[in-house]
Design an enzyme around this catalytic site. Structure first.
Site, PDB file in Angstrom:
ATOM      1  N   TYR A 180      44.449 -25.426  25.081  1.00 50.26           N
ATOM      2  CA  TYR A 180      44.360 -26.856  24.770  1.00 50.26           C
ATOM      3  C   TYR A 180      43.148 -27.553  25.381  1.00 50.26           C
ATOM      4  O   TYR A 180      42.981 -28.763  25.205  1.00 50.26           O
ATOM      5  CB  TYR A 180      45.649 -27.565  25.215  1.00 50.26           C
ATOM      6  CG  TYR A 180      46.882 -27.020  24.520  1.00 50.26           C
ATOM      7  CD1 TYR A 180      47.042 -27.160  23.138  1.00 50.26           C
ATOM      8  CD2 TYR A 180      47.875 -26.346  25.223  1.00 50.26           C
ATOM      9  CE1 TYR A 180      48.147 -26.646  22.482  1.00 50.26           C
ATOM     10  CE2 TYR A 180      48.998 -25.826  24.583  1.00 50.26           C
ATOM     11  CZ  TYR A 180      49.120 -25.984  23.212  1.00 50.26           C
ATOM     12  OH  TYR A 180      50.215 -25.475  22.563  1.00 50.26           O
ATOM     13  N   HIS A 197      46.830 -30.869  15.133  1.00 50.65           N
ATOM     14  CA  HIS A 197      47.096 -29.946  16.245  1.00 50.65           C
ATOM     15  C   HIS A 197      45.771 -29.534  16.841  1.00 50.65           C
ATOM     16  O   HIS A 197      44.823 -29.225  16.100  1.00 50.65           O
ATOM     17  CB  HIS A 197      47.847 -28.696  15.760  1.00 50.65           C
ATOM     18  CG  HIS A 197      49.168 -29.046  15.174  1.00 50.65           C
ATOM     19  ND1 HIS A 197      50.236 -29.423  15.945  1.00 50.65           N
ATOM     20  CD2 HIS A 197      49.565 -29.141  13.887  1.00 50.65           C
ATOM     21  CE1 HIS A 197      51.248 -29.718  15.164  1.00 50.65           C
ATOM     22  NE2 HIS A 197      50.867 -29.564  13.906  1.00 50.65           N
ATOM     23  N   ILE A 198      45.742 -29.497  18.162  1.00 54.44           N
ATOM     24  CA  ILE A 198      44.516 -29.093  18.856  1.00 54.44           C
ATOM     25  C   ILE A 198      44.252 -27.603  18.592  1.00 54.44           C
ATOM     26  O   ILE A 198      43.135 -27.199  18.297  1.00 54.44           O
ATOM     27  CB  ILE A 198      44.660 -29.375  20.369  1.00 54.44           C
ATOM     28  CG1 ILE A 198      44.813 -30.893  20.601  1.00 54.44           C
ATOM     29  CG2 ILE A 198      43.479 -28.804  21.155  1.00 54.44           C
ATOM     30  CD1 ILE A 198      45.311 -31.276  21.988  1.00 54.44           C
TER      31      ILE A 198
HETATM   32  C1  DQA Z   1      50.253 -28.368  19.433  1.00 52.84           C
HETATM   33  C2  DQA Z   1      50.791 -27.051  18.875  1.00 52.84           C
HETATM   34  C3  DQA Z   1      52.298 -26.964  19.046  1.00 52.84           C
HETATM   35  O1  DQA Z   1      52.791 -25.739  18.510  1.00 52.84           O
HETATM   36  C4  DQA Z   1      52.648 -27.017  20.512  1.00 52.84           C
HETATM   37  O2  DQA Z   1      54.050 -27.007  20.687  1.00 52.84           O
HETATM   38  C5  DQA Z   1      52.030 -28.176  21.214  1.00 52.84           C
HETATM   39  C6  DQA Z   1      50.657 -28.569  20.882  1.00 52.84           C
HETATM   40  C7  DQA Z   1      48.715 -28.455  19.364  1.00 52.84           C
HETATM   41  O3  DQA Z   1      48.190 -29.553  19.474  1.00 52.84           O
HETATM   42  O4  DQA Z   1      48.046 -27.435  19.213  1.00 52.84           O
HETATM   43  O5  DQA Z   1      52.614 -28.744  22.132  1.00 52.84           O
HETATM   44  O6  DQA Z   1      50.773 -29.421  18.662  1.00 52.84           O
END
Ligand code: DQA
Length: 144
Positions: free
Chosen positions: A23, A100-101
């Site tokens: 992340y 999503h990141i």
């Molecule tokens: C997320 C991807 C999700 O699967 C994960 O549970 C997250 C972050 C992302 O930003 O990549 O908490 O949403």
């Protein structure tokens, strides 16, 4: 000027500490500052919020009705199972984009499915923090 609500979901308050190899190193505060800068570039007004609570996210979506022109949402883990957030988005019918990141489609199998995205214009994933910028641009291009 369009008003966009950016909602970050569960565990995203831990950005910077949480799995930086997945992340990145920015904190949630850093991310919100980046988004505010991109909103100025793109030419929209933005409000950034985060919650670890599904019901609170639903309430933020309800309260957006009649106030915001678009929603950028990273529901985080709620993506994969929250019918409540999905129904909240379908209740207000505000144009929304899921972000999503990380690239959720090349990680664990459970991340491959989003129960939220059918209520969104589309999904941006795997492009890091900049995904939020692309989502803001796309929402600003929506007619009306
Ligand atoms: C997320 C991807 C999700 O699967 C994960 O549970 C997250 C972050 C992302 O930003 O990549 O908490 O949403």
């Amino acid at each position: 000027m369009k008003k966009i609500l950016v909602i970050n979901g569960v565990n995203l308050n831990m950005l910077g500490v949480r799995e930086p190899e997945v992340y990145g190193k920015a904190t949630l505060k850093d991310l919100h500052e980046m988004i505010e800068g991109w909103a100025k570039e793109v030419g929209c007004e933005v409000t950034c919020v985060q919650s670890n609570y599904e019901g609170e996210i639903c309430e933020k979506i309800h309260q957006a009705y009649g106030v915001y022109d678009g929603i950028v949402i990273n529901p985080a883990a709620f993506t994969h199972y929250s019918y409540a957030i999905r129904d909240a988005l379908s209740s207000v019918r505000i144009p929304a984009i899921e972000v999503h990141i990380s690239n959720v489609h090349k990680r664990e199998a459970f991340r491959d499915n989003s129960v939220i995205v059918p209520e969104c214009m589309g999904q941006v994933c795997g492009l890091g923090y900049k995904g939020y910028k692309y989502a803001l641009e796309a929402l600003c291009d929506v007619e009306g």
